[in-house]
Structures are given as C-alpha cells and as structure tokens.
Design a protein around this motif. Structure first.
Motif, PDB file in Angstrom:
ATOM      1  N   GLY A 102      11.027  -8.110  91.723  1.00 54.82           N
ATOM      2  CA  GLY A 102      11.686  -6.980  91.077  1.00 54.82           C
ATOM      3  C   GLY A 102      10.939  -6.494  89.857  1.00 54.82           C
ATOM      4  O   GLY A 102      10.829  -5.288  89.620  1.00 54.82           O
ATOM      5  N   ILE A 103      10.398  -7.441  89.081  1.00 52.22           N
ATOM      6  CA  ILE A 103       9.636  -7.055  87.886  1.00 52.22           C
ATOM      7  C   ILE A 103       8.394  -6.267  88.273  1.00 52.22           C
ATOM      8  O   ILE A 103       8.072  -5.236  87.680  1.00 52.22           O
ATOM      9  CB  ILE A 103       9.256  -8.300  87.065  1.00 52.22           C
ATOM     10  CG1 ILE A 103      10.501  -8.915  86.423  1.00 52.22           C
ATOM     11  CG2 ILE A 103       8.230  -7.949  85.987  1.00 52.22           C
ATOM     12  CD1 ILE A 103      10.248 -10.232  85.736  1.00 52.22           C
ATOM     13  N   SER A 104       7.685  -6.744  89.303  1.00 46.21           N
ATOM     14  CA  SER A 104       6.459  -6.061  89.721  1.00 46.21           C
ATOM     15  C   SER A 104       6.762  -4.669  90.258  1.00 46.21           C
ATOM     16  O   SER A 104       6.020  -3.714  89.985  1.00 46.21           O
ATOM     17  CB  SER A 104       5.719  -6.890  90.776  1.00 46.21           C
ATOM     18  OG  SER A 104       6.506  -7.027  91.946  1.00 46.21           O
ATOM     19  N   GLN A 105       7.854  -4.536  91.014  1.00 43.59           N
ATOM     20  CA  GLN A 105       8.205  -3.216  91.551  1.00 43.59           C
ATOM     21  C   GLN A 105       8.756  -2.303  90.469  1.00 43.59           C
ATOM     22  O   GLN A 105       8.506  -1.102  90.480  1.00 43.59           O
ATOM     23  CB  GLN A 105       9.240  -3.363  92.673  1.00 43.59           C
ATOM     24  CG  GLN A 105       8.677  -3.951  93.956  1.00 43.59           C
ATOM     25  CD  GLN A 105       7.516  -3.116  94.496  1.00 43.59           C
ATOM     26  OE1 GLN A 105       6.393  -3.603  94.630  1.00 43.59           O
ATOM     27  NE2 GLN A 105       7.766  -1.868  94.786  1.00 43.59           N
ATOM     28  N   VAL A 147       4.321   0.150  80.441  1.00 45.78           N
ATOM     29  CA  VAL A 147       4.416  -0.654  81.666  1.00 45.78           C
ATOM     30  C   VAL A 147       3.580  -1.927  81.565  1.00 45.78           C
ATOM     31  O   VAL A 147       3.788  -2.866  82.331  1.00 45.78           O
ATOM     32  CB  VAL A 147       3.967   0.164  82.897  1.00 45.78           C
ATOM     33  CG1 VAL A 147       4.894   1.338  83.116  1.00 45.78           C
ATOM     34  CG2 VAL A 147       2.526   0.642  82.729  1.00 45.78           C
ATOM     35  N   GLU A 148       2.651  -1.954  80.603  1.00 44.88           N
ATOM     36  CA  GLU A 148       1.829  -3.153  80.447  1.00 44.88           C
ATOM     37  C   GLU A 148       2.675  -4.386  80.102  1.00 44.88           C
ATOM     38  O   GLU A 148       2.356  -5.507  80.500  1.00 44.88           O
ATOM     39  CB  GLU A 148       0.773  -2.942  79.355  1.00 44.88           C
ATOM     40  CG  GLU A 148      -0.318  -1.947  79.715  1.00 44.88           C
ATOM     41  CD  GLU A 148       0.114  -0.505  79.559  1.00 44.88           C
ATOM     42  OE1 GLU A 148      -0.658   0.383  79.950  1.00 44.88           O
ATOM     43  OE2 GLU A 148       1.215  -0.274  79.029  1.00 44.88           O
ATOM     44  N   TYR A 149       3.787  -4.169  79.387  1.00 42.12           N
ATOM     45  CA  TYR A 149       4.639  -5.296  79.023  1.00 42.12           C
ATOM     46  C   TYR A 149       5.266  -5.921  80.263  1.00 42.12           C
ATOM     47  O   TYR A 149       5.326  -7.144  80.405  1.00 42.12           O
ATOM     48  CB  TYR A 149       5.728  -4.853  78.048  1.00 42.12           C
ATOM     49  CG  TYR A 149       5.196  -4.464  76.692  1.00 42.12           C
ATOM     50  CD1 TYR A 149       4.308  -5.296  76.008  1.00 42.12           C
ATOM     51  CD2 TYR A 149       5.573  -3.271  76.095  1.00 42.12           C
ATOM     52  CE1 TYR A 149       3.815  -4.941  74.766  1.00 42.12           C
ATOM     53  CE2 TYR A 149       5.076  -2.906  74.855  1.00 42.12           C
ATOM     54  CZ  TYR A 149       4.196  -3.746  74.192  1.00 42.12           C
ATOM     55  OH  TYR A 149       3.706  -3.389  72.963  1.00 42.12           O
ATOM     56  N   LEU A 150       5.755  -5.077  81.156  1.00 50.51           N
ATOM     57  CA  LEU A 150       6.334  -5.597  82.389  1.00 50.51           C
ATOM     58  C   LEU A 150       5.263  -6.210  83.283  1.00 50.51           C
ATOM     59  O   LEU A 150       5.514  -7.178  83.992  1.00 50.51           O
ATOM     60  CB  LEU A 150       7.065  -4.483  83.143  1.00 50.51           C
ATOM     61  CG  LEU A 150       8.437  -4.096  82.579  1.00 50.51           C
ATOM     62  CD1 LEU A 150       8.970  -2.856  83.272  1.00 50.51           C
ATOM     63  CD2 LEU A 150       9.424  -5.240  82.700  1.00 50.51           C
ATOM     64  N   SER A 151       4.065  -5.649  83.267  1.00 48.83           N
ATOM     65  CA  SER A 151       2.981  -6.208  84.071  1.00 48.83           C
ATOM     66  C   SER A 151       2.609  -7.606  83.595  1.00 48.83           C
ATOM     67  O   SER A 151       2.235  -8.469  84.393  1.00 48.83           O
ATOM     68  CB  SER A 151       1.749  -5.294  84.000  1.00 48.83           C
ATOM     69  OG  SER A 151       2.035  -4.016  84.510  1.00 48.83           O
TER      70      SER A 151
END
Length: 310
Positions: A252-255, A269-273
């Motif tokens: 879910g995090i990656s999507q 988005v870098e934080y989630l990546s």
C-alpha cells in the motif's frame, strides 16, 4: 470513491498486486527461519528467480512455465546456501549476504540480450459476473492466479505450522535443534527442505516482478524487495497471517506514493518511497539484538549452525 484525486478502489486492488512478490518471499523466508536458519539472501534468490522466470517464459511462450522456472532458479540458489551452511557450517549471515551479491551479478550476466523483450501475458482468472460487481469486483475478483495463490500459500503455511506434525517438527528444530536431534529427527534434512521451499517461493516472487509487475527485464529489477520481505518476517513475529498484513501495508505504501505523484500531491513522495526501507533497517537492527529477538519471540535457534557430532 476518490480522496484527493486518488481512486481508493484502484489503490486497494493495485496494492494486492504490488504485495505479491514480497508476500511470496516473506512466506518462504518465514518457513526457513522457523526451522532455525537465517537466510539473508532473499534478494539474490528473488532476482535470480526474476531472470530465470523471464527467460523460461520468453523461451516457451508460457507464463506458467515462467513461474515454474523462477521457482526452480530460486531453489537452485538456495541449495548453494544450504550446502555452505548445513554441510560446511559457514556463517549464515555472511553466506546470505554473499548469496545476494552473487545473485545480482549472475542475473545481470544472464539478462544480457533480454532487455526490451516483452514476456507472454499473464491473464486474470475468469470469474465471470463476480468481476463486474461494484467495488468488490475490481478489488477481489479481477486478478491473475498468482495473487490468489499467494493468499492460499499464507493459509496453507499457517495450517501446516499450527495443525500438522510436519509443522510441529519444523518448529521444534527451530527452537532447539539439539533436542530435536536427540528425539531422532534429521535436523539438517528438515532445514534443507525448508531452505529449498524458501528459495522456490522467493524465486517465484521475483518471477512475478519480471512477468507481471513490470513486465520486462532490467538489471536490479527487484529493487530491494527481498530486504523488505526479510523485514516483514520480523514485523509479523514469524506468523503467516501477520506477514500477509505486513506485505499489504508495504504494498500500500509503494502504491500510495505512486498515486500521490500522479495526483500532483504537495506531499514529497520521497518520504513515502523511503518508508519501506527505513522500516527494513529498523527491524533488522532490532533483530541483530539478542534482547530484541527475544522480545519478538524469534525461534530460539535462529542463525545457529548444527552438527550431529557436537
């Protein structure tokens, strides 16, 4: 249903697909670690499975044979790990890390000439009118067979470990190989079978990346999925259903970061990546601590070599 420009139905459906490679590798590694073996070569087995499955699928034109080829490639590399750790009593951590480096190099060499080639398509399971149901249709009934296979493997692994003699013996070996040996169980044989199973599952997970998720071959295609699978095993406290939840959270995090990027979100988005890899580092640090391992209910003999003559 949309929130902030993100379709929640599509997000949930896509995270189930994104979680498949990690889930397959995590379930395989969970079985390996329940037998008392710590194999940090999951990333190497996944990428060997990715190229092995890709070559098999492109050569035969069959995606099913591609997944079989990926499983066999992963199992073959895991057999090397078994030889070094069970027979020659090499350090499991160092051997696993070397296995990853070896797998990355061999896959890069074997993949020469396969860049830009599309593998045969893996179609969705035809579930008829179920796939047309609102909300539930796209989420539950519009996937390829490997998605359902991964969930079935979670259920099967849980049942075997909890309710069968095989699972009891496997867990006994992981808790105290000396006691299991004293009772007459073939410790190394049991661990060998667990290692081969883990390698096959990791290889199949890698094949899913190159045949379905991408689908193409590029160097380093697994992009750290094997390390995330290792983290999920610890996150799940070596329990299959928790591994399913962990894989879906990571998927879910990656999507989500991809959907946020497509929706033009102001959140970097870098934080989630980074999040999956930060969690991976954290759990591996905890795992390296004896106190942390005890708190997580790790198998007591995890990472310890066994020799019958001792």
């Amino acid at each position: 249903m949309e929130i902030g420009g993100i379709n929640l139905v599509v997000l949930v459906a896509s995270l189930m697909v994104a979680a498949v490679p990690i889930l397959l590798a995590a379930i395989g590694e969970l079985v390996v670690e329940r037998s008392g073996v710590l194999n940090l070569g999951v990333e190497g087995m996944m990428i060997i499975g990715a190229i092995g499955g890709f070559i098999a699928a492109v050569t035969t034109g069959s995606p099913v044979l591609g997944f079989l080829g990926g499983a066999l490639a992963g199992a073959a590399l895991s057999a090397v790990f078994a030889l070094l750790t069970l027979v020659f009593l090499a350090n499991q951590v160092a051997t696993g890390l070397a296995l990853t480096l070896f797998g990355l190099g061999v896959s890069s060499l074997a993949g020469q000439g396969y860049n830009g080639i599309k593998p045969p398509h893996t179609g969705d399971v035809p579930l008829g009118p179920l796939a047309d149901l609102p909300v539930l249709g796209p989420i539950l009934f519009a996937h390829d067979w490997v998605v359902y296979f991964s969930i079935a493997m979670v259920a099967a692994t849980w049942w075997v470990l909890k309710a069968t003699r095989i699972g009891l013996v496997l867990r006994a070996v992981g808790e105290s190989h000396e006691a299991a040996h004293a009772l007459g169980y073939k410790v190394n044989r049991i661990r060998l079978l667990a290692i081969l199973f883990g390698g096959a599952m990791a290889g199949m997970g890698g094949a899913y990346i190159s045949l379905v998720r991408v689908p193409q071959w590029v160097d380093g295609i697994t992009a750290g999925a094997g390390w995330i699978a290792l983290a999920i095993v610890v996150f799940a406290s070596w329990k299959p259903w928790r591994a399913l939840i962990g894989a879906y959270l990571f998927g879910g995090i990656s999507q989500l970061q991809l959907n946020l990027q497509a929706a033009g979100s102001v959140i970097p988005v870098e934080y989630l990546s980074m999040a999956p890899y930060l969690v991976t580092i954290l759990v591996l640090v905890i795992m390296s601590s004896g106190r942390g391992r005890a708190g997580l209910n790790a198998p007591a003999a995890l990472g310890q070599n066994f020799h019958a003559s001792r």
